[in-house]
Design a protein around this motif. Structure first.
Motif, mmCIF file in Angstrom:
data_model
loop_
_atom_site.group_PDB
_atom_site.id
_atom_site.type_symbol
_atom_site.label_atom_id
_atom_site.label_comp_id
_atom_site.label_asym_id
_atom_site.label_seq_id
_atom_site.Cartn_x
_atom_site.Cartn_y
_atom_site.Cartn_z
ATOM 1 N N ALA A 1 0.826 -1.211 0.000
ATOM 2 C CA ALA A 1 0.000 0.000 0.000
ATOM 3 C C ALA A 1 0.858 1.258 0.000
ATOM 4 O O ALA A 1 0.434 2.318 -0.491
ATOM 5 N N LYS A 2 2.091 1.139 0.541
ATOM 6 C CA LYS A 2 3.014 2.275 0.568
ATOM 7 C C LYS A 2 3.875 2.359 -0.691
ATOM 8 O O LYS A 2 4.747 3.222 -0.789
ATOM 9 N N GLY A 3 3.684 1.431 -1.609
ATOM 10 C CA GLY A 3 4.422 1.461 -2.861
ATOM 11 C C GLY A 3 5.690 0.645 -2.879
ATOM 12 O O GLY A 3 6.470 0.713 -3.840
ATOM 13 N N HIS A 4 5.946 -0.159 -1.839
ATOM 14 C CA HIS A 4 7.131 -1.010 -1.801
ATOM 15 C C HIS A 4 6.863 -2.325 -2.539
ATOM 16 O O HIS A 4 5.713 -2.743 -2.707
ATOM 17 N N GLU A 5 7.946 -2.988 -2.942
ATOM 18 C CA GLU A 5 7.842 -4.242 -3.693
ATOM 19 C C GLU A 5 8.244 -5.420 -2.816
ATOM 20 O O GLU A 5 9.303 -5.405 -2.185
ATOM 21 N N ILE A 6 7.400 -6.420 -2.760
ATOM 22 C CA ILE A 6 7.733 -7.669 -2.064
ATOM 23 C C ILE A 6 8.333 -8.611 -3.097
ATOM 24 O O ILE A 6 7.637 -9.096 -4.001
ATOM 25 N N ILE A 7 9.634 -8.860 -2.991
ATOM 26 C CA ILE A 7 10.314 -9.648 -4.031
ATOM 27 C C ILE A 7 10.371 -11.133 -3.699
ATOM 28 O O ILE A 7 10.736 -11.947 -4.551
ATOM 29 N N GLY A 8 10.035 -11.499 -2.447
ATOM 30 C CA GLY A 8 10.049 -12.904 -2.082
ATOM 31 C C GLY A 8 9.326 -13.134 -0.779
ATOM 32 O O GLY A 8 9.238 -12.236 0.069
ATOM 33 N N ARG A 9 8.781 -14.322 -0.653
ATOM 34 C CA ARG A 9 8.070 -14.729 0.552
ATOM 35 C C ARG A 9 8.602 -16.100 0.950
ATOM 36 O O ARG A 9 8.269 -17.105 0.310
ATOM 37 N N ILE A 10 9.409 -16.129 1.986
ATOM 38 C CA ILE A 10 10.019 -17.377 2.436
ATOM 39 C C ILE A 10 9.278 -17.889 3.659
ATOM 40 O O ILE A 10 9.061 -17.149 4.632
ATOM 41 N N ASP A 11 8.876 -19.142 3.616
ATOM 42 C CA ASP A 11 8.222 -19.769 4.764
ATOM 43 C C ASP A 11 8.780 -21.179 4.924
ATOM 44 O O ASP A 11 9.678 -21.589 4.172
ATOM 45 N N HIS A 12 8.248 -21.930 5.874
ATOM 46 C CA HIS A 12 8.828 -23.248 6.165
ATOM 47 C C HIS A 12 8.732 -24.205 4.987
ATOM 48 O O HIS A 12 9.553 -25.110 4.849
ATOM 49 N N ASP A 13 7.750 -24.020 4.096
ATOM 50 C CA ASP A 13 7.584 -24.948 2.991
ATOM 51 C C ASP A 13 8.432 -24.613 1.770
ATOM 52 O O ASP A 13 8.495 -25.394 0.813
ATOM 53 N N ASN A 14 9.111 -23.438 1.779
ATOM 54 C CA ASN A 14 10.012 -23.115 0.668
ATOM 55 C C ASN A 14 11.308 -22.475 1.177
ATOM 56 O O ASN A 14 11.893 -21.614 0.519
ATOM 57 N N ALA A 15 11.742 -22.920 2.352
ATOM 58 C CA ALA A 15 12.903 -22.308 3.011
ATOM 59 C C ALA A 15 14.157 -22.357 2.144
ATOM 60 O O ALA A 15 15.020 -21.468 2.232
ATOM 61 N N ASP A 16 14.273 -23.388 1.285
ATOM 62 C CA ASP A 16 15.470 -23.515 0.456
ATOM 63 C C ASP A 16 15.578 -22.404 -0.587
ATOM 64 O O ASP A 16 16.654 -22.150 -1.128
ATOM 65 N N GLU A 17 14.489 -21.698 -0.857
ATOM 66 C CA GLU A 17 14.518 -20.608 -1.832
ATOM 67 C C GLU A 17 15.210 -19.355 -1.304
ATOM 68 O O GLU A 17 15.472 -18.427 -2.072
ATOM 69 N N LEU A 18 15.534 -19.346 -0.015
ATOM 70 C CA LEU A 18 16.237 -18.193 0.553
ATOM 71 C C LEU A 18 17.553 -17.950 -0.179
ATOM 72 O O LEU A 18 17.994 -16.798 -0.323
ATOM 73 N N ARG A 19 18.173 -19.019 -0.661
ATOM 74 C CA ARG A 19 19.476 -18.892 -1.330
ATOM 75 C C ARG A 19 19.407 -18.097 -2.630
ATOM 76 O O ARG A 19 20.443 -17.728 -3.197
#
Length: 238
Positions: free
Chosen positions: A21-39
């Motif tokens: 809502a403030k105009g920022h971009e969420i480039i990734g959402r890491i949670d327990h089911d895709n933790a390996d994507e942090l890399r």
């Protein structure tokens, strides 16, 4: 800002909505089911990470960010036995690390007034002091990080007390933190000074998570371009 969300529970989703809502971009959402994507995330594609996860994963997440040049804002609680390791790593890497047990501006004013109140009340030995925290049923850690921070603020003046204890009012040598879990409670913290003749209370009651999310986004903006370890006192100049 290009924000990486590490942890996509209630807090992560609230931060996402408010940040977008403030105009920022969420480039990734890491949670327990895709933790390996942090890399997949480094300083080259990420301005800042906001980390709200569980005690068992928080230190690893913070470590990853610091070793890959990503400024990290963490609000995870229950892992502070390794906090000094994170601080040392941040300084070694010339990184940027912002930690708070609670990102609400109101709560941090509560912390400030709590410390001031304790500095005055410690002279009046007829008052017994205690801390109570109430949260929703999904809250993992007991006591809450906010409750522990409140207790530590009191203990800085109450040198006669030997630390804090959880849900054990019979341990008179320590500050008792009472923890309660109830449905649909965002977060309530109460410091009580009680004597035979009266009672004094300082409390903070959160109505929504918006205050926590707002503070985390403020911290993320504030942290970019800085080096070192910071908290809400530095950002709010308390």
């Amino acid at each position: 800002m290009k924000i990486l969300l590490i942890g996509y529970g209630k807090m992560g989703k609230t931060i996402e909505q408010m940040a977008q809502a403030k105009g920022h971009e969420i480039i990734g959402r890491i949670d327990h089911d895709n933790a390996d994507e942090l890399r997949n995330f480094t300083s080259e594609n990420t301005d800042v990470a906001i980390e709200f996860t569980h005690p068992e994963s928080a230190f690893g997440n913070v470590t990853y960010c610091l070793t890959h040049g990503i400024p990290v804002v963490s609000g995870s609680t229950g892992w502070l036995d390794r906090f000094e390791e994170a601080v040392a790593l941040c300084l070694k890497q010339n990184g940027a690390f912002f930690y708070a047990s609670n990102y609400s501006v109101g709560v941090n004013l509560f912390f400030h007034f709590n410390e001031y109140m304790a500095s005055k009340m410690q002279a009046y030995k007829e008052y017994d002091v205690s801390v109570k925290e109430v949260h929703h049923l999904q809250k993992v850690d007991k006591p809450s990080g906010t409750g522990i921070t409140a207790a530590e603020g009191i203990l800085s003046s109450y040198t006669n007390l030997e630390g804090w204890v959880s849900d054990n009012p019979e341990e008179k040598s320590k500050l008792n933190i009472v923890s309660e879990r109830e449905p649909d409670v965002v977060g309530t913290h109460i410091v009580t000074y009680s004597s035979e003749v009266d009672k004094i209370e300082l409390s903070h009651i959160a109505h929504t998570r918006a205050g926590f999310a707002e503070g985390a986004i403020m911290a993320a903006q504030w942290l970019i371009g800085r080096e070192g370890v910071y908290g809400m006192k530095e950002m709010l100049n308390l």
